[in-house]
Design an enzyme around this catalytic site. Structure first.
Site, PDB file in Angstrom:
ATOM      1  CG  ASP A 128      -2.029   1.034   1.111  1.00 37.78           C
ATOM      2  OD1 ASP A 128      -2.448   1.319  -0.022  1.00 37.78           O
ATOM      3  OD2 ASP A 128      -2.472   1.548   2.144  1.00 37.78           O
ATOM      4  CG  HIS A 135      -4.341  11.016   2.077  1.00 40.18           C
ATOM      5  ND1 HIS A 135      -5.445  11.033   2.902  1.00 40.18           N
ATOM      6  CD2 HIS A 135      -3.528  10.022   2.543  1.00 40.18           C
ATOM      7  CE1 HIS A 135      -5.323  10.086   3.829  1.00 40.18           C
ATOM      8  NE2 HIS A 135      -4.168   9.464   3.626  1.00 40.18           N
ATOM      9  NE  ARG A 144       4.510  15.810   9.992  1.00 41.11           N
ATOM     10  CZ  ARG A 144       3.978  14.756   9.386  1.00 41.11           C
ATOM     11  NH1 ARG A 144       3.723  13.654  10.079  1.00 41.11           N
ATOM     12  NH2 ARG A 144       3.692  14.800   8.096  1.00 41.11           N
ATOM     13  CD  GLU A 199      -6.268   4.874   4.427  1.00 41.58           C
ATOM     14  OE1 GLU A 199      -5.633   4.072   3.703  1.00 41.58           O
ATOM     15  OE2 GLU A 199      -5.750   5.522   5.362  1.00 41.58           O
ATOM     16  CD  GLU A 201      -5.567   2.757  -0.384  1.00 44.62           C
ATOM     17  OE1 GLU A 201      -4.749   2.060  -1.036  1.00 44.62           O
ATOM     18  OE2 GLU A 201      -5.507   2.897   0.851  1.00 44.62           O
ATOM     19  NE  ARG A 237      -7.922   7.268   9.100  1.00 39.35           N
ATOM     20  CZ  ARG A 237      -7.168   7.170   8.011  1.00 39.35           C
ATOM     21  NH1 ARG A 237      -5.885   6.876   8.135  1.00 39.35           N
ATOM     22  NH2 ARG A 237      -7.681   7.341   6.821  1.00 39.35           N
ATOM     23  CE1 TYR A 244       2.774   8.049  12.411  1.00 40.39           C
ATOM     24  CE2 TYR A 244       1.290   8.088  14.285  1.00 40.39           C
ATOM     25  CZ  TYR A 244       2.099   8.747  13.390  1.00 40.39           C
ATOM     26  OH  TYR A 244       2.230  10.108  13.453  1.00 40.39           O
ATOM     27  CB  THR A 344      -6.105   7.861   1.191  1.00 35.67           C
ATOM     28  OG1 THR A 344      -6.100   6.850   2.195  1.00 35.67           O
ATOM     29  CG2 THR A 344      -7.428   8.598   1.215  1.00 35.67           C
ATOM     30  CD  GLU A 358      -7.682  13.149   3.358  1.00 36.36           C
ATOM     31  OE1 GLU A 358      -7.150  13.985   2.596  1.00 36.36           O
ATOM     32  OE2 GLU A 358      -7.923  11.977   3.019  1.00 36.36           O
TER      33      GLU A 358
END
Length: 412
Positions: A128, A135, A144, A199, A201, A237, A244, A344, A358
């Site tokens: 992926d 995105h 951030r 997501e 894709e 999420r 992560y 995504t 988003e």
């Protein structure tokens, strides 16, 4: 009584498309390779049984003479190569155009609503990517807010990760809400994800093995890629956010990835090629393409029957050819049936974002739905469908096989 094939190609499934899928045998577990015209499924295995010339040798390439049309997946058919696929598509076009309404073919025709689909490919490896600039920028701003939304490497290479191939499932597979560790008021708490996301894709399916230690160049994309599927890479999420760093996606992603039952042959997308996004800085030499291209694929995300976004694939920064070149530049090989997905897809406008995180600005601006409800992330019972269309060979638009899923509650 034979089915009538006086079809309307307006739904995107005309004779210039001819996607491939695998359906389950009635009262059994074996599969049969099929295509479709409009909402009629054409059983290619049955045509072969009837002695119809399909334009290629239906024995597999191993010399064991296993029929590639009586199969649980498309891998052996894809391994026949582009010439065989072109011959098959040409022969089917002739049959459909000239005589497919004849009674002699009736036993090979089935209404779409009566068949059960199997996972179309046996997936050995799944990759992926993270190829949409918008995105990546949107998520960077959320995660951030005080820094650069893009990491320093983002414009230099297609960032990706190896996913879990065993949890790639066919469209309509129920979506069990995953459990894991999430931060609740500053401390890790185990439980079902409260921020289950989608997501949207596009995925690319490999139809030819490469050699370990070799590289695939950008210009070799069409030698290796057999077809395209739609992908929903469901994401938890909150689980993802806690786990992560520093290694990236793991349990927040690996619980389920859904793909469409129908594979659109890459040959059917020849008129969908379009100019890609301009890249700055100029990427490394192995990522350069002498004839750069992307695909004009328009996606639509439906939540409980309402379209909430329309992401454009052509807006992705890194192209499919670059993604394939990058995943093999270190000598890693690809195998027939391998799947790699775009990541995504999000356009510049807010109604083109490819994920709920988003669309809801990180879960703080709920989406309002026509039934007077609202969503920030998915709730149990929610149904998500991703559809897509692209320019067809005949000058209209083809419809790629949709990918659907309903959230059924916490997995056990």
């Amino acid at each position: 009584m034979p089915l009538d094939l006086d079809f309307s190609p307006a739904n995107g499934y005309g004779a210039d498309h001819l996607p491939m899928a695998v359906i389950r045998e009635a009262h059994g577990v074996a599969g049969r390779v099929v295509t479709r015209i409009d909402d009629t499924v054409i059983d290619l295995a049955r045509l072969a049984e009837m002695g119809v010339d399909l334009g290629f040798d239906i024995a597999d390439n191993s010399g064991t003479h296993v029929d590639v049309l009586h199969a649980d997946n498309l891998n052996a058919l894809l391994a026949k190569g582009h010439e065989a696929m072109a011959n098959l598509r040409g022969r089917l076009g002739e049959i459909i155009t000239n005589s497919f309404g004849a009674k002699r073919y009736a036993s090979a025709l089935r209404p779409l609503a009566t068949v059960e689909f199997m996972l179309p490919i046996a997936i050995k490896n799944y990759v992926d990517f993270y190829s949409s600039l918008q995105h990546a920028t949107n998520l960077g701003r959320l995660f951030r807010p005080e820094g650069d939304p893009l990491t320093p490497n983002w414009r230099h290479l297609p960032i990706g990760y190896h996913g879990r191939s065993s949890t790639v499932a066919v469209s309509d597979t129920p979506v069990g809400r995953p459990s894991g560790l999430r931060l609740i008021e500053g401390r890790p708490v185990f439980g079902p994800s409260l921020r289950l996301d989608i997501e949207a894709e596009v995925g690319f399916v490999i139809g030819k093995d490469s050699q370990l230690g070799s590289r695939i160049g950008t210009r070799e994309f069409f030698d290796y890629v057999a077809g395209v599927v739609l992908v929903n890479d469901w994401s938890a999420r909150d689980i993802q956010g806690f786990e992560y760093q520093p290694l990236g996606p793991f349990l927040g992603k690996s619980f389920l990835t859904s793909i469409s039952a129908w594979l659109t042959p890459i040959e059917a997308l020849a008129r969908a090629r379009t100019k890609p996004v301009t890249q700055d800085p100029i990427p490394a030499e192995y990522l350069l393409d002498p004839d750069p291209w992307s695909l004009d694929i328009e996606l639509a995300i439906e939540l409980n029957g309402t379209v909430i976004s329309r992401p454009p694939f052509a807006s992705t920064y890194w192209t499919p050819g670059q993604q394939l070149a990058h995943q093999t530049v270190n000598g890693a090989n690809v195998c027939i049936g391998d799947l790699f997905a775009s990541g995504t897809i999000s356009g510049e406008r807010s109604d083109q974002f490819g994920s709920l995180i988003e669309l809801t600005s990180g879960g703080v601006q709920p989406l309002s739905l026509p039934d007077q409800t609202s969503r920030v992330f998915l709730e149990d019972g929610d149904a998500v469908t991703i559809r897509a269309s692209a320019p067809s060979l005949a000058g209209g638009r083809l419809s790629m096989g949709e990918v659907r899923g309903i959230v059924v509650g916490p997995s056990q």
